[in-house]
Design an enzyme around this catalytic site. Structure first.
Site, mmCIF file in Angstrom:
data_model
loop_
_atom_site.group_PDB
_atom_site.id
_atom_site.type_symbol
_atom_site.label_atom_id
_atom_site.label_comp_id
_atom_site.label_asym_id
_atom_site.label_seq_id
_atom_site.Cartn_x
_atom_site.Cartn_y
_atom_site.Cartn_z
ATOM 1 N N ASP A 11 0.867 -1.181 0.000
ATOM 2 C CA ASP A 11 0.000 0.000 0.000
ATOM 3 C C ASP A 11 0.901 1.227 0.000
ATOM 4 O OD1 ASP A 11 -2.324 -1.472 0.083
ATOM 5 O OD2 ASP A 11 -2.471 -1.440 2.259
ATOM 6 N N ASP A 130 -13.656 -3.678 -1.585
ATOM 7 C CA ASP A 130 -13.512 -3.428 -0.148
ATOM 8 C C ASP A 130 -14.910 -3.442 0.451
ATOM 9 O OD1 ASP A 130 -10.801 -2.990 -0.638
ATOM 10 O OD2 ASP A 130 -11.064 -0.817 -0.812
#
Length: 251
Positions: A11, A130
């Site tokens: 990330d 998500d």
């Protein structure tokens, strides 16, 4: 039998690898290029590189970073963050990415999945989802988990498959960073509903958690970040233990 894949996730925010819990409280986890190089030489099957603030900041994934990472690795490499057009994908693939991951842009304009899969082939297109449980229903969230939608995880997963996605990266926001295990019930349900590979994400804290994701969750790949970034689990050791449990992995 197809081997199960172990996938470190990088990330990226402001050029650094970061990691948080439940998508917040981010801390620095190192240089993404160095981490990518290390994972590629220590048994990772693939890498996922997500520019996590690209959508929120309305900018494109850092293509120069992609180029640097791609120069250091010899394993498949997925890139996501702020991708919303064929042109975006062309640039990333040209800079060395093997696959791209779309999330918010696909929810806002689902036809994007059709366009990308038709242009580049479904094997190149990963749809990241998500989701978190809201009143006992798995709701899809956008923009790094900051925007709740009315979309149901399972309905959306079936739609993205029909539109040409080659793979789904499902992150349970409830499990993210907790190290309490993956969302295996949701994973198992997903794997029954779609015929494309599912990458499990969110909750890895032990070797047993990976084993459970493959056996109970029926996942095709398991993605993790902090347990790899901070040396809590070594990928080679993880694979050896999985092999002992009769889970097929590439050593």
């Amino acid at each position: 039998m197809l081997t199960k894949r172990i996938v470190p996730c990088l990330d990226i925010k402001n050029g650094r690898t970061v990691k948080g819990v439940n998508f917040v409280n981010l801390i620095d986890a190192g240089d993404p290029v160095e981490l990518a190089k290390e994972y590629a030489t220590h048994g990772a099957d693939e890498l996922v590189f997500l520019d996590i603030s690209a959508t929120q900041e309305a900018r494109k994934t850092t293509k120069d970073m992609v180029l640097k990472v791609a120069e250091q690795v010899n394993i498949p490499f997925t890139v996501g963050g702020g991708i919303s057009s064929i042109e975006d994908v062309c640039i990333l693939l040209k800079n060395g990415a093997d696959k791209v991951s779309v999330n918010s842009s696909a929810v806002k304009r689902p036809q994007l999945i059709n366009e990308l899969s038709e242009k580049f082939g479904s094997q190149c297109i990963v749809v990241a989802i998500d989701a978190k449980q809201v009143n006992d229903e798995w709701k899809v969230h956008l923009a790094g988990g900051t925007i709740e939608t009315e979309l149901n995880l399972f309905d959306w997963a079936q739609e993205v498959e029909q539109r040409g996605a080659g793979e789904i990266l499902f992150t349970s926001m409830d499990h993210d960073g907790t190290k309490n295990g993956f969302a295996n019930e949701a994973l198992a349900r997903l794997s029954k509903m779609v015929n494309i590979p599912i990458i499990a994400s969110g909750g890895a804290g032990s070797i047993q958690h990976f084993s459970d994701a493959f056996t109970k969750g029926k996942a095709d790949a398991a993605l993790a970040a902090s347990v790899f970034h901070f040396g809590e689990i070594e990928i080679i050791q993880l694979k050896k233990e999985l092999q002992k449990l009769n889970i097929p992995v590439r050593l």
